[in-house]
Design an enzyme around this catalytic site. Structure first.
Site, PDB file in Angstrom:
ATOM      1  N   ARG A 229     -46.185 108.951 -37.326  1.00  0.00           N
ATOM      2  CA  ARG A 229     -45.513 108.597 -36.413  1.00  0.00           C
ATOM      3  C   ARG A 229     -45.765 108.324 -35.323  1.00  0.00           C
ATOM      4  O   ARG A 229     -46.507 109.167 -34.844  1.00  0.00           O
ATOM      5  CB  ARG A 229     -44.044 109.313 -36.816  1.00  0.00           C
ATOM      6  CG  ARG A 229     -43.100 108.383 -38.481  1.00  0.00           C
ATOM      7  CD  ARG A 229     -42.895 107.862 -38.751  1.00  0.00           C
ATOM      8  NE  ARG A 229     -41.822 106.710 -39.358  1.00  0.00           N
ATOM      9  CZ  ARG A 229     -42.796 105.729 -40.364  1.00  0.00           C
ATOM     10  NH1 ARG A 229     -44.326 106.100 -40.295  1.00  0.00           N
ATOM     11  NH2 ARG A 229     -42.563 105.474 -41.655  1.00  0.00           N
ATOM     12  N   HIS A 277     -48.746  99.470 -35.744  1.00  0.00           N
ATOM     13  CA  HIS A 277     -48.420  99.894 -36.880  1.00  0.00           C
ATOM     14  C   HIS A 277     -48.016  98.718 -38.377  1.00  0.00           C
ATOM     15  O   HIS A 277     -47.625  98.824 -39.061  1.00  0.00           O
ATOM     16  CB  HIS A 277     -46.413  99.943 -36.700  1.00  0.00           C
ATOM     17  CG  HIS A 277     -46.130 101.374 -37.220  1.00  0.00           C
ATOM     18  ND1 HIS A 277     -45.181 101.698 -37.178  1.00  0.00           N
ATOM     19  CD2 HIS A 277     -45.887 101.733 -38.712  1.00  0.00           C
ATOM     20  CE1 HIS A 277     -44.370 102.677 -37.827  1.00  0.00           C
ATOM     21  NE2 HIS A 277     -45.432 102.725 -38.676  1.00  0.00           N
TER      22      HIS A 277
END
Length: 314
Positions: A229, A277
């Site tokens: 993350r 991502h």
């Protein structure tokens, strides 16, 4: 009984179409066209709007559609009494392992240097070491981290893993807890982050961590690969380390702000590989099949797999 999709950043039609095809008996709804809220018993969510989950009086189960659950847990209105399940689907796991192996090999085989030579039409063979000369460390030994570590081991890398609690994985040197963290970092040439995002992992990739990584590897300085993350990395510290030579390179799939702003120095940095991502993209068909199996288990009175421990954050 109805199932609702709470998605505000993905094309919801792909998900509802997959579920209707695989489970024509289910009543499928999307927010905000929810109909009678009392009918809804299951929720499929990613970045759900605040107060929506709390407003469903007969909600029995929430599924997080991403690899992590932080996008659900950060909802301050998340009901405390409704179980939250995470996705542990083999296709998603394999996609993450593909990404990790790809990025480790990109740096190990110095592919960016080859690319630069090609752009300049420069024929320049240079020495490359074997995988056995490189120590890879995987932070996070859940389903994703364990599989990635095992794939890297098969390629001949010296692989270690670090996790909050003790794990035992054949062929992998396993470190655990804060007392063994520095020892794990000191033997790591290429660091892979697959940790869940929790208060304890916020900002964990910082100047102090970078300073503790090995400088004994073939590349002369360590490499960081983050597919966990964005909030786990202090981006200013990473950039400073790249510019000073404290880091050889970085592959970053996640960022503090997404989409990554056009003004970010990561885009054009010669030592950085940026991906949007996409390391383990959620495939609607595969994830739907997994969730549907869990719904059927719940309907039969069986336990649902991979229920999240909210105190731990995963």
């Amino acid at each position: 009984m109805a199932l609702i999709y709470l998605i505000n950043s993905w094309p919801v039609e792909e998900w509802t179409t997959a579920m209707r095809r695989q489970a024509p008996d289910l009543d499928i709804r999307t927010w905000p066209d929810a109909g009678r809220l009392e009918d809804i018993t299951y929720a499929m969510a990613w970045l759900p709007p605040a107060n929506v989950l709390k407003s469903l009086p007969n909600l029995k189960l929430i599924f997080s559609l991403g690899a992590g659950v932080d996008a659900i847990l950060k909802d301050p209105t998340l009901p405390d009494d409704v179980p939250l399940a995470r996705i542990a689907e083999p296709d998603l796991t394999m996609r993450m392992s593909e990404y990790v192996v790809l990025q480790v090999l990109l740096h190990h085989r110095q592919q960016r240097r080859h690319d630069e030579n090609q752009r300049h039409r420069r024929w320049e063979p240079f020495p490359e070491r074997s995988a056995s000369a490189v120590s890879v460390g995987v932070m996070g030994l859940g389903v994703l981290g364990t599989d990635a570590a095992q794939k890297l081991k098969l390629l001949g890398f010296k692989v270690a893993g670090w996790s909050r609690s003790r794990k035992s994985i054949p062929g992998i040197d396993c470190f655990a807890g804060p007392q063994e963290f520095d020892s794990f970092l000191e033997r790591t040439d290429i660091l892979v982050c697959l940790l869940p995002h929790t208060p304890e992992t916020t900002g964990i990739i910082n100047r102090d961590l970078i300073a503790k990584l090995s400088r004994k590897g073939p590349l002369g300085a360590p490499v960081i690969i983050n597919a966990g993350r964005g909030k786990q990395q202090v981006e200013g510290d990473i950039l400073a380390a790249l510019d000073s030579g404290a880091l050889h390179a970085a592959s970053l799939d996640v960022f503090a702000t997404e989409p990554l702003p056009e003004s970010s120095p990561f885009w054009l940095h010669p030592k950085v590989t940026v991906t949007p991502h996409a390391a383990a993209d959620s495939d609607p068909e595969m994830i739907t099949a997994y969730v549907l199996r869990q719904i059927r288990r719940h309907q039969q009175g069986l336990s649902v797999e991979n229920i999240v421990d909210r105190k731990r954050g995963y």
